[in-house]
Design a protein around this motif. Structure first.
Motif, PDB file in Angstrom:
ATOM      1  N   ILE A  62       5.717   7.379   1.102  1.00 41.04           N
ATOM      2  CA  ILE A  62       4.700   6.420   0.653  1.00 41.04           C
ATOM      3  C   ILE A  62       5.386   5.059   0.657  1.00 41.04           C
ATOM      4  CG2 ILE A  62       3.273   5.669  -1.297  1.00 41.04           C
ATOM      5  CD1 ILE A  62       3.202   8.649  -2.172  1.00 41.04           C
ATOM      6  N   ARG A  63       4.792   4.081   1.334  1.00 43.74           N
ATOM      7  CA  ARG A  63       5.429   2.755   1.449  1.00 43.74           C
ATOM      8  C   ARG A  63       4.488   1.671   0.966  1.00 43.74           C
ATOM      9  NH1 ARG A  63       6.946   0.165   6.014  1.00 43.74           N
ATOM     10  NH2 ARG A  63       5.201   0.993   7.197  1.00 43.74           N
ATOM     11  N   GLU A  64       5.082   0.635   0.385  1.00 39.04           N
ATOM     12  CA  GLU A  64       4.311  -0.576   0.096  1.00 39.04           C
ATOM     13  C   GLU A  64       4.100  -1.313   1.408  1.00 39.04           C
ATOM     14  OE1 GLU A  64       5.102  -2.923  -3.923  1.00 39.04           O
ATOM     15  OE2 GLU A  64       6.937  -2.165  -2.993  1.00 39.04           O
ATOM     16  N   VAL A  65       2.904  -1.766   1.650  1.00 32.97           N
ATOM     17  CA  VAL A  65       2.638  -2.651   2.794  1.00 32.97           C
ATOM     18  C   VAL A  65       1.980  -3.901   2.203  1.00 32.97           C
ATOM     19  CG1 VAL A  65       2.483  -0.842   4.553  1.00 32.97           C
ATOM     20  CG2 VAL A  65       0.453  -1.431   3.227  1.00 32.97           C
ATOM     21  N   PRO A  66       1.929  -5.002   2.962  1.00 34.38           N
ATOM     22  CA  PRO A  66       1.461  -6.252   2.354  1.00 34.38           C
ATOM     23  C   PRO A  66       0.131  -6.144   1.613  1.00 34.38           C
ATOM     24  CG  PRO A  66       2.396  -6.681   4.504  1.00 34.38           C
ATOM     25  CD  PRO A  66       2.418  -5.196   4.329  1.00 34.38           C
ATOM     26  N   GLY A  68      -1.420  -3.219   0.572  1.00 29.15           N
ATOM     27  CA  GLY A  68      -1.721  -1.947  -0.082  1.00 29.15           C
ATOM     28  C   GLY A  68      -0.595  -0.940   0.006  1.00 29.15           C
ATOM     29  N   ALA A  69      -0.965   0.293   0.278  1.00 29.22           N
ATOM     30  CA  ALA A  69       0.021   1.373   0.361  1.00 29.22           C
ATOM     31  C   ALA A  69      -0.234   2.183   1.622  1.00 29.22           C
ATOM     32  CB  ALA A  69      -0.089   2.272  -0.860  1.00 29.22           C
ATOM     33  N   GLU A  70       0.862   2.656   2.206  1.00 32.73           N
ATOM     34  CA  GLU A  70       0.761   3.532   3.377  1.00 32.73           C
ATOM     35  C   GLU A  70       1.193   4.923   2.949  1.00 32.73           C
ATOM     36  OE1 GLU A  70       2.427   2.955   7.780  1.00 32.73           O
ATOM     37  OE2 GLU A  70       3.898   3.602   6.321  1.00 32.73           O
ATOM     38  N   ILE A  71       0.313   5.875   3.123  1.00 34.43           N
ATOM     39  CA  ILE A  71       0.586   7.256   2.716  1.00 34.43           C
ATOM     40  C   ILE A  71       0.789   8.081   3.977  1.00 34.43           C
ATOM     41  CG2 ILE A  71      -0.344   9.277   1.498  1.00 34.43           C
ATOM     42  CD1 ILE A  71      -2.134   7.318  -0.105  1.00 34.43           C
ATOM     43  N   GLY A  72       1.995   8.602   4.166  1.00 40.64           N
ATOM     44  CA  GLY A  72       2.298   9.374   5.366  1.00 40.64           C
ATOM     45  C   GLY A  72       1.525  10.688   5.413  1.00 40.64           C
ATOM     46  N   ALA A  73       1.384  11.203   6.620  1.00 40.83           N
ATOM     47  CA  ALA A  73       0.576  12.412   6.808  1.00 40.83           C
ATOM     48  C   ALA A  73       1.130  13.615   6.050  1.00 40.83           C
ATOM     49  CB  ALA A  73       0.475  12.735   8.297  1.00 40.83           C
ATOM     50  N   MET A  74       2.464  13.656   5.821  1.00 45.56           N
ATOM     51  CA  MET A  74       3.042  14.812   5.136  1.00 45.56           C
ATOM     52  C   MET A  74       3.296  14.563   3.640  1.00 45.56           C
ATOM     53  SD  MET A  74       3.026  17.311   7.135  1.00 45.56           S
ATOM     54  CE  MET A  74       4.184  18.548   6.570  1.00 45.56           C
ATOM     55  N   VAL A  75       2.743  13.488   3.118  1.00 50.68           N
ATOM     56  CA  VAL A  75       2.846  13.214   1.674  1.00 50.68           C
ATOM     57  C   VAL A  75       1.942  14.195   0.927  1.00 50.68           C
ATOM     58  CG1 VAL A  75       2.178  11.525  -0.084  1.00 50.68           C
ATOM     59  CG2 VAL A  75       3.478  10.793   1.931  1.00 50.68           C
ATOM     60  N   ALA A  82       3.876  11.348  -8.239  1.00 48.90           N
ATOM     61  CA  ALA A  82       5.186  10.839  -8.664  1.00 48.90           C
ATOM     62  C   ALA A  82       5.432   9.414  -8.185  1.00 48.90           C
ATOM     63  CB  ALA A  82       6.280  11.759  -8.104  1.00 48.90           C
ATOM     64  N   SER A  83       4.516   8.840  -7.443  1.00 52.57           N
ATOM     65  CA  SER A  83       4.794   7.560  -6.772  1.00 52.57           C
ATOM     66  C   SER A  83       4.453   6.332  -7.618  1.00 52.57           C
ATOM     67  CB  SER A  83       3.992   7.497  -5.463  1.00 52.57           C
ATOM     68  OG  SER A  83       3.977   6.180  -4.961  1.00 52.57           O
ATOM     69  N   PRO A  84       5.445   5.458  -7.882  1.00 53.44           N
ATOM     70  CA  PRO A  84       5.132   4.206  -8.575  1.00 53.44           C
ATOM     71  C   PRO A  84       4.279   3.266  -7.722  1.00 53.44           C
ATOM     72  CG  PRO A  84       7.512   4.385  -8.099  1.00 53.44           C
ATOM     73  CD  PRO A  84       6.871   5.656  -7.626  1.00 53.44           C
ATOM     74  N   VAL A  85       4.396   3.363  -6.411  1.00 50.29           N
ATOM     75  CA  VAL A  85       3.583   2.509  -5.516  1.00 50.29           C
ATOM     76  C   VAL A  85       2.099   2.859  -5.675  1.00 50.29           C
ATOM     77  CG1 VAL A  85       3.111   1.890  -3.103  1.00 50.29           C
ATOM     78  CG2 VAL A  85       5.468   2.258  -3.868  1.00 50.29           C
ATOM     79  N   ILE A  86       1.809   4.138  -5.687  1.00 45.39           N
ATOM     80  CA  ILE A  86       0.410   4.563  -5.867  1.00 45.39           C
ATOM     81  C   ILE A  86      -0.084   4.150  -7.257  1.00 45.39           C
ATOM     82  CG2 ILE A  86      -1.119   6.589  -6.034  1.00 45.39           C
ATOM     83  CD1 ILE A  86      -0.264   6.012  -3.161  1.00 45.39           C
ATOM     84  N   ALA A  87       0.739   4.388  -8.266  1.00 43.78           N
ATOM     85  CA  ALA A  87       0.327   4.043  -9.641  1.00 43.78           C
ATOM     86  C   ALA A  87       0.009   2.562  -9.768  1.00 43.78           C
ATOM     87  CB  ALA A  87       1.428   4.439 -10.619  1.00 43.78           C
ATOM     88  N   GLU A  88       0.785   1.743  -9.071  1.00 45.44           N
ATOM     89  CA  GLU A  88       0.616   0.295  -9.182  1.00 45.44           C
ATOM     90  C   GLU A  88      -0.524  -0.223  -8.291  1.00 45.44           C
ATOM     91  OE1 GLU A  88       1.761  -2.264 -10.736  1.00 45.44           O
ATOM     92  OE2 GLU A  88       1.224  -3.865  -9.323  1.00 45.44           O
ATOM     93  N   ARG A  89      -0.606   0.292  -7.079  1.00 45.66           N
ATOM     94  CA  ARG A  89      -1.526  -0.317  -6.102  1.00 45.66           C
ATOM     95  C   ARG A  89      -2.865   0.393  -5.943  1.00 45.66           C
ATOM     96  NH1 ARG A  89       1.382  -3.679  -1.533  1.00 45.66           N
ATOM     97  NH2 ARG A  89       2.754  -4.800  -2.926  1.00 45.66           N
ATOM     98  N   VAL A  90      -2.836   1.712  -5.967  1.00 45.80           N
ATOM     99  CA  VAL A  90      -4.101   2.454  -5.791  1.00 45.80           C
ATOM    100  C   VAL A  90      -4.147   3.643  -6.759  1.00 45.80           C
ATOM    101  CG1 VAL A  90      -5.006   1.896  -3.499  1.00 45.80           C
ATOM    102  CG2 VAL A  90      -3.036   3.387  -3.675  1.00 45.80           C
ATOM    103  N   PRO A  91      -4.251   3.362  -8.062  1.00 47.88           N
ATOM    104  CA  PRO A  91      -4.208   4.460  -9.038  1.00 47.88           C
ATOM    105  C   PRO A  91      -5.322   5.492  -8.852  1.00 47.88           C
ATOM    106  CG  PRO A  91      -4.825   2.357 -10.080  1.00 47.88           C
ATOM    107  CD  PRO A  91      -4.377   2.036  -8.689  1.00 47.88           C
ATOM    108  N   LEU A  92      -6.400   5.109  -8.174  1.00 47.46           N
ATOM    109  CA  LEU A  92      -7.475   6.081  -7.946  1.00 47.46           C
ATOM    110  C   LEU A  92      -6.966   7.292  -7.157  1.00 47.46           C
ATOM    111  CD1 LEU A  92     -10.504   6.791  -8.168  1.00 47.46           C
ATOM    112  CD2 LEU A  92     -10.864   5.529  -6.037  1.00 47.46           C
ATOM    113  N   THR A 168      -0.942   9.956  11.692  1.00 51.53           N
ATOM    114  CA  THR A 168       0.431   9.800  11.177  1.00 51.53           C
ATOM    115  C   THR A 168       0.434   9.352   9.719  1.00 51.53           C
ATOM    116  OG1 THR A 168       0.500   7.537  12.036  1.00 51.53           O
ATOM    117  CG2 THR A 168       1.413   9.276  13.434  1.00 51.53           C
ATOM    118  N   GLY A 169      -0.654   8.769   9.278  1.00 50.49           N
ATOM    119  CA  GLY A 169      -0.720   8.308   7.890  1.00 50.49           C
ATOM    120  C   GLY A 169      -2.021   7.592   7.639  1.00 50.49           C
TER     121      GLY A 169
END
Ligand SMILES: Cc1cc2nc3c(=O)[nH]c(=O)nc-3n(C[C@H](O)[C@H](O)[C@H](O)COP(=O)(O)OP(=O)(O)OC[C@H]3O[C@@H](n4cnc5c(N)ncnc54)[C@H](O)[C@@H]3O)c2cc1C
Length: 271
Positions: A62-66, A68-75, A82-92, A168-169
């Motif tokens: 899972i990566r921060e992108v300018p 939002g967030a990029e969620i890889g296909a195998m996430v 467990a991801s702080p990026v998801i919690a911060e950017r897209v908690p839904l 891919t994501g």
């Protein structure tokens, strides 16, 4: 029954993966976590001669992108939780992952992208991605492209991929607030109707709600205030989904209620 001659491929480059998909088009499936695919193969509902495992492609981050967030296909759902990026950017996305049933086997192996690719109507991921205006990142023999959620969910079990392509994501725009509701028979059942609610656009005024499990593909409705929602939802439903869980007319009746509850959560209106 799984075929005795099933060939397993684990490519370590996207070029190899897409070449294999193109070579065996119609007789190959991408293997994500396998939580939907393997039971379907075992029951004989899907019959292919080749499986393409994505685990060698580094798609589990899972990566921060300018924007939002990029969620890889195998996430997996567990990775999302467990991801702080998801919690911060897209908690839904975490809110929805928390409600996935099936225990650890599913949350630690199943992926939101795999669920979107399966596009089984009575699941959580399609409606969630539709509400969030997600863009699926697709790789194929002629390169990469992005597909909006609106174009991705084509019909029940059908997505907007061409032969030789895989996902891919998924890019999910930053959406700080969201609300979610689903109705089901019991805590372990498939949803009968889901609703994901966000604000539509920069101003926190207009509402955007994506209903899942109500039709074959997610249904997006917008409204300027919650009072308009029930009518908008009823007007939008034209081909309600029916299955062993619930008949079509039941879904038509519960959809406005589920939508309103998701909006109440978004607006933090306590019951
Ligand atoms: C017991 C149980 C309980 C469950 N509970 C819930 C629930 O409460 N809510 C809910 O929404 N879902 C639920 N699910 C479904 C679960 O969400 C999905 O099984 C899971 O997310 C699918 O992801 P996967 O990676 O395992 O996909 P797989 O099973 O590997 O693949 C599913 C399909 O998508 C295709 N695919 C996978 N990845 C890609 C890709 N990157 N590119 C192209 N095609 C791809 C495969 O070829 C296959 O056709 C449950 C499943 C089980 C078995």
């Amino acid at each position: 029954m799984i075929r005795e001659t099933l060939r397993y491929h684990r490519p370590d480059s996207l070029a190899e993966a897409t070449a294999l998909l193109a070579e065996h088009a119609g007789d190959i499936r991408v293997l994500g976590g396998g939580t939907s695919l393997i039971p379907c193969l075992t029951r004989g509902e899907i019959d292919v001669g080749h499986l393409l495992d994505l685990r060698g492609l580094g798609l589990g981050t899972i990566r921060e992108v300018p924007d939002g967030a990029e969620i890889g296909a195998m996430v997996t759902y567990a990775d999302v939780l467990a991801s702080p990026v998801i919690a911060e950017r897209v908690p839904l996305v975490a809110r929805v992952a928390r409600g996935i049933t099936g225990g650890r086997q599913i949350t630690q192996q199943g992926t939101p992208v795999g669920s979107a690719c399966f596009n089984f109507p009575t699941t959580d991921a399609p409606g969630m991605f539709a509400a969030l205006r997600a863009r699926f990142q697709v790789a194929g023999p002629s390169g990469t492209r992005q597909v909006s959620a609106a174009d991705f969910f084509v019909d029940a079990y059908r997505i907007g991929l061409e032969p030789g392509e895989l996902v891919t994501g998924v890019l999910v725009p930053t959406t700080k607030r969201g609300g979610y509701c689903k109705i089901k028979h019991a805590s372990g059942s498939w949803p009968i109707a889901t609703a994901a609610a966000v604000f539509d656009g920069a101003a926190d005024g207009r509402l955007r709600v994506a209903l899942g499990a109500v039709q074959a593909v997610p249904l997006v409705v917008t409204a300027d205030d919650p009072g308009q929602l029930a009518e908008r939802v009823r007007d939008a439903i034209d081909a309600p989904w029916a299955d062993v869980l619930a008949p079509a007319d039941y879904r038509v009746r519960v959809a406005p209620v589920v939508a309103r509850r998701a909006v109440d959560e978004l607006l933090e209106v306590l019951p």
